[in-house]
Design a protein around this motif. Structure first.
Motif, PDB file in Angstrom:
ATOM      1  N   PRO A 285      11.488 -11.838 -42.707  1.00 10.57           N
ATOM      2  CA  PRO A 285      12.493 -12.691 -41.586  1.00 10.57           C
ATOM      3  C   PRO A 285      13.277 -11.649 -41.035  1.00 10.57           C
ATOM      4  CG  PRO A 285      12.011 -14.120 -43.526  1.00 10.57           C
ATOM      5  CD  PRO A 285      11.465 -12.790 -43.971  1.00 10.57           C
ATOM      6  N   GLY A 286      13.411 -11.715 -39.608  1.00 14.90           N
ATOM      7  CA  GLY A 286      14.443 -10.948 -39.093  1.00 14.90           C
ATOM      8  C   GLY A 286      13.786  -9.765 -38.322  1.00 14.90           C
ATOM      9  N   GLN A 287      12.794  -9.105 -39.162  1.00 17.00           N
ATOM     10  CA  GLN A 287      11.902  -8.076 -38.615  1.00 17.00           C
ATOM     11  C   GLN A 287      10.652  -8.657 -37.934  1.00 17.00           C
ATOM     12  OE1 GLN A 287      12.432  -3.794 -40.090  1.00 17.00           O
ATOM     13  NE2 GLN A 287      10.878  -4.513 -41.212  1.00 17.00           N
ATOM     14  N   ASN A 288       9.936  -9.523 -38.705  1.00 17.92           N
ATOM     15  CA  ASN A 288       8.632  -9.873 -38.087  1.00 17.92           C
ATOM     16  C   ASN A 288       8.727 -10.763 -36.565  1.00 17.92           C
ATOM     17  OD1 ASN A 288       9.566 -12.455 -39.080  1.00 17.92           O
ATOM     18  ND2 ASN A 288       8.279 -12.809 -40.855  1.00 17.92           N
ATOM     19  N   THR A 289       9.802 -10.829 -36.413  1.00 15.27           N
ATOM     20  CA  THR A 289       9.961 -11.484 -35.170  1.00 15.27           C
ATOM     21  C   THR A 289       9.493 -10.544 -33.922  1.00 15.27           C
ATOM     22  OG1 THR A 289      12.380 -10.803 -34.741  1.00 15.27           O
ATOM     23  CG2 THR A 289      12.069 -13.076 -35.619  1.00 15.27           C
ATOM     24  N   LEU A 290       9.299  -9.246 -34.664  1.00  9.45           N
ATOM     25  CA  LEU A 290       8.987  -8.087 -33.502  1.00  9.45           C
ATOM     26  C   LEU A 290       7.479  -7.871 -33.303  1.00  9.45           C
ATOM     27  CD1 LEU A 290      11.685  -5.539 -34.765  1.00  9.45           C
ATOM     28  CD2 LEU A 290      11.701  -7.125 -32.658  1.00  9.45           C
ATOM     29  N   LYS A 291       6.820  -9.070 -34.100  1.00 11.12           N
ATOM     30  CA  LYS A 291       5.236  -8.842 -34.058  1.00 11.12           C
ATOM     31  C   LYS A 291       4.652  -8.774 -32.644  1.00 11.12           C
ATOM     32  CE  LYS A 291       3.994 -10.293 -38.448  1.00 11.12           C
ATOM     33  NZ  LYS A 291       3.192 -11.024 -39.330  1.00 11.12           N
ATOM     34  N   ASN A 292       5.382  -9.147 -31.592  1.00  7.72           N
ATOM     35  CA  ASN A 292       4.507  -8.911 -30.285  1.00  7.72           C
ATOM     36  C   ASN A 292       4.652  -7.571 -29.756  1.00  7.72           C
ATOM     37  OD1 ASN A 292       3.926 -11.757 -30.001  1.00  7.72           O
ATOM     38  ND2 ASN A 292       5.993 -12.242 -29.213  1.00  7.72           N
ATOM     39  N   ALA A 330       3.466  -0.472 -26.053  1.00  5.88           N
ATOM     40  CA  ALA A 330       4.765  -0.702 -26.603  1.00  5.88           C
ATOM     41  C   ALA A 330       5.825  -0.514 -25.826  1.00  5.88           C
ATOM     42  CB  ALA A 330       4.815  -0.037 -27.862  1.00  5.88           C
ATOM     43  N   GLU A 331       5.684   0.708 -25.014  1.00  5.18           N
ATOM     44  CA  GLU A 331       6.814   1.096 -24.319  1.00  5.18           C
ATOM     45  C   GLU A 331       7.105   0.120 -23.149  1.00  5.18           C
ATOM     46  OE1 GLU A 331       7.551   4.518 -21.090  1.00  5.18           O
ATOM     47  OE2 GLU A 331       6.078   4.855 -22.494  1.00  5.18           O
ATOM     48  N   LYS A 332       5.772  -0.321 -22.254  1.00  3.27           N
ATOM     49  CA  LYS A 332       5.914  -1.294 -21.384  1.00  3.27           C
ATOM     50  C   LYS A 332       6.565  -2.499 -21.703  1.00  3.27           C
ATOM     51  CE  LYS A 332       2.125   0.623 -18.607  1.00  3.27           C
ATOM     52  NZ  LYS A 332       0.764   0.579 -18.361  1.00  3.27           N
ATOM     53  N   TYR A 333       6.103  -3.125 -22.994  1.00  5.38           N
ATOM     54  CA  TYR A 333       6.508  -4.424 -23.554  1.00  5.38           C
ATOM     55  C   TYR A 333       8.047  -4.346 -23.714  1.00  5.38           C
ATOM     56  CZ  TYR A 333       6.655  -8.627 -26.260  1.00  5.38           C
ATOM     57  OH  TYR A 333       7.355  -9.996 -26.864  1.00  5.38           O
ATOM     58  N   ILE A 334       8.504  -3.406 -24.337  1.00  9.23           N
ATOM     59  CA  ILE A 334       9.895  -3.309 -24.974  1.00  9.23           C
ATOM     60  C   ILE A 334      10.696  -3.265 -23.572  1.00  9.23           C
ATOM     61  CG2 ILE A 334      11.573  -1.621 -25.926  1.00  9.23           C
ATOM     62  CD1 ILE A 334       9.462  -1.111 -28.094  1.00  9.23           C
ATOM     63  N   GLU A 335      10.508  -2.445 -22.711  1.00 14.08           N
ATOM     64  CA  GLU A 335      11.076  -2.218 -21.296  1.00 14.08           C
ATOM     65  C   GLU A 335      11.157  -3.828 -20.782  1.00 14.08           C
ATOM     66  OE1 GLU A 335      13.306  -0.402 -19.207  1.00 14.08           O
ATOM     67  OE2 GLU A 335      11.986   1.080 -20.180  1.00 14.08           O
ATOM     68  N   LYS A 336      10.355  -4.521 -20.898  1.00 18.36           N
ATOM     69  CA  LYS A 336      10.385  -5.809 -20.256  1.00 18.36           C
ATOM     70  C   LYS A 336      11.040  -6.844 -21.180  1.00 18.36           C
ATOM     71  CE  LYS A 336       7.223  -9.408 -18.680  1.00 18.36           C
ATOM     72  NZ  LYS A 336       6.032 -10.022 -18.444  1.00 18.36           N
ATOM     73  N   HIS A 337      11.143  -6.932 -22.265  1.00 24.62           N
ATOM     74  CA  HIS A 337      11.670  -7.797 -23.065  1.00 24.62           C
ATOM     75  C   HIS A 337      13.050  -7.599 -23.812  1.00 24.62           C
ATOM     76  CE1 HIS A 337       8.225 -10.504 -22.726  1.00 24.62           C
ATOM     77  NE2 HIS A 337       7.358  -9.582 -22.660  1.00 24.62           N
ATOM     78  N   TYR A 338      13.170  -6.261 -24.060  1.00 29.01           N
ATOM     79  CA  TYR A 338      14.386  -5.791 -24.695  1.00 29.01           C
ATOM     80  C   TYR A 338      15.488  -5.151 -23.885  1.00 29.01           C
ATOM     81  CZ  TYR A 338      11.819  -7.518 -28.734  1.00 29.01           C
ATOM     82  OH  TYR A 338      11.087  -8.307 -29.712  1.00 29.01           O
ATOM     83  N   SER A 339      15.479  -5.268 -22.641  1.00 30.05           N
ATOM     84  CA  SER A 339      16.201  -4.324 -21.727  1.00 30.05           C
ATOM     85  C   SER A 339      17.825  -4.991 -21.812  1.00 30.05           C
ATOM     86  CB  SER A 339      15.911  -4.251 -20.316  1.00 30.05           C
ATOM     87  OG  SER A 339      16.022  -5.515 -19.958  1.00 30.05           O
ATOM     88  N   LEU A 340      18.676  -3.956 -21.502  1.00 32.65           N
ATOM     89  CA  LEU A 340      20.091  -4.335 -21.528  1.00 32.65           C
ATOM     90  C   LEU A 340      20.387  -5.666 -20.461  1.00 32.65           C
ATOM     91  CD1 LEU A 340      21.807  -0.936 -21.814  1.00 32.65           C
ATOM     92  CD2 LEU A 340      21.385  -2.548 -23.591  1.00 32.65           C
TER      93      LEU A 340
END
Length: 353
Positions: A285-292, A330-340
């Motif tokens: 928990p807390g880490q497996n929320t990054l499974k996407n 992974a780079e594209k997904y993170i840019e979209k969902h975890y941006s400032l």
């Protein structure tokens, strides 16, 4: 934000690097500053920190964070005509009870829960105190679904919101640089699973081919813990201090390990995946929320054997087409969902409720 003319960020934070936390608040402040006065309150120990992020456009106040003195500092920075948001970070939730008199129909308290909530006999008592004695004009924010769930249990779902943390991609360099270095953060030696990483590599087929780089605030303590277990420091282990240039750490590794035993939200897993590292993480928990996030290897908690097999697989698949595709996705997904910007807009939506 027309309802409020001032936002006070109360941050019990004095690390030697600004990191994603200060980057996120700075980005949020930039979006608010046109019609809102921004004040940051930090501990006195933060005065000496030369952070890589410039906050000079805002009023910075340094305070003793003992609750009585901290409240005096907050009150001192609120005028009678102000309509204020007080956004609290890394302080005890029980401070909200003492801040009750500052919270009326025109002011708002926002409490940011960054860490996992301890499940012990104190949890229900704390929840009862907050429900009964703290102001009703409070919004609680959880940084991951796991933390959010605990908040809902503690203070009630109606007052809780979920806003997953963001990362500052501008301070990271995406790379396809190949080497034999494996990176793990190890200040919290047991919590981050450094012992599991050492055991996994020690018993692997590639122990003589890789280096495990352990980054820590306390080099001597890590040495001591390793020697206690193995009587010596294995040849594949390299221990080094922390760095403000986080990008270099990821750049000089092909693989990042996070076999943690507990997490609230793992910034480093997101950063490493964005930077082009393969990543192995524990399914907790807390880490497996990054499974996407594409391409991450997931292992059971405390399972050194699974970790070993995944490390070997990552080593031998460095140049595989599928690995490279996963890293790019992974780079594209993170840019979209975890941006400032995404994070800041969600916080502003909460302010405007």
């Amino acid at each position: 934000m027309n309802k409020y003319n001032k936002v006070i960020f109360v941050c019990n934070y004095a690390a030697n690097y600004a990191g994603n936390f200060i980057a996120s608040l700075n980005n949020l402040a930039k979006k608010l500053e046109h019609n809102t006065k921004i004040i940051f309150i930090f501990p006195k120990s933060a005065v000496i920190e030369n952070w890589e992020i410039d906050l000079s456009n805002y009023q910075i106040v340094y305070s003793d964070f003992q609750s009585k003195n901290l409240i005096k500092t907050i009150v001192k920075n609120i005028d009678r005509t102000d309509k204020v948001i007080i956004h609290l970070h890394f302080v005890s939730a029980l401070l909200l009870i003492k801040l009750r008199r500052l919270t009326d129909s025109k002011n708002l308290l926002v409490y940011h829960q960054h860490m996992t909530i301890k499940h012990n006999w104190k949890m229900p008592i704390k929840g009862l105190l907050l429900r009964a004695l703290a102001s009703k004009n409070i919004i609680y924010i959880g940084v991951s679904p796991y933390v959010y769930k605990d908040l809902c249990q503690e203070v009630g779902k109606n007052r809780c919101r979920l806003v997953v943390n963001a990362i500052d991609t501008k301070r990271l360099v995406t790379t396809d640089y190949h080497n034999n270095n494996i990176l793990i953060f190890g200040t919290n030696f047991k919590g981050k699973g450094v012992d599991l990483a050492i055991e996994a590599i020690r018993t692997s087929r590639i122990a003589s081919k890789v280096k495990l780089e352990i980054v820590t605030h306390n080099i001597e303590n890590v040495k001591k813990l390793i020697i206690q277990q193995y009587k010596e420091i294995p040849r594949f282990v390299k221990i080094r201090g922390t760095s403000t240039n986080i990008s270099e750490l990821y750049k000089n590794s092909f693989l990042f390990l996070s076999p943690s035993r507990a997490e609230a939200f793992s910034y480093s897993v997101v950063e490493a995946a964005y930077s082009g590292n393969q990543v192995i993480a524990s399914d907790i928990p807390g880490q497996n929320t990054l499974k996407n996030i594409p391409g991450i290897y997931w292992i059971e908690k405390n399972n050194a054997y699974q970790l070993k097999k995944c490390i070997e697989k990552a080593y031998y698949s460095q140049n595989d087409r599928l690995t490279n595709v996963n890293l790019l996705n992974a780079e594209k997904y993170i840019e979209k969902h975890y941006s400032l910007d995404s994070w800041s807009n969600k916080i502003i939506d909460i302010y405007n409720e």
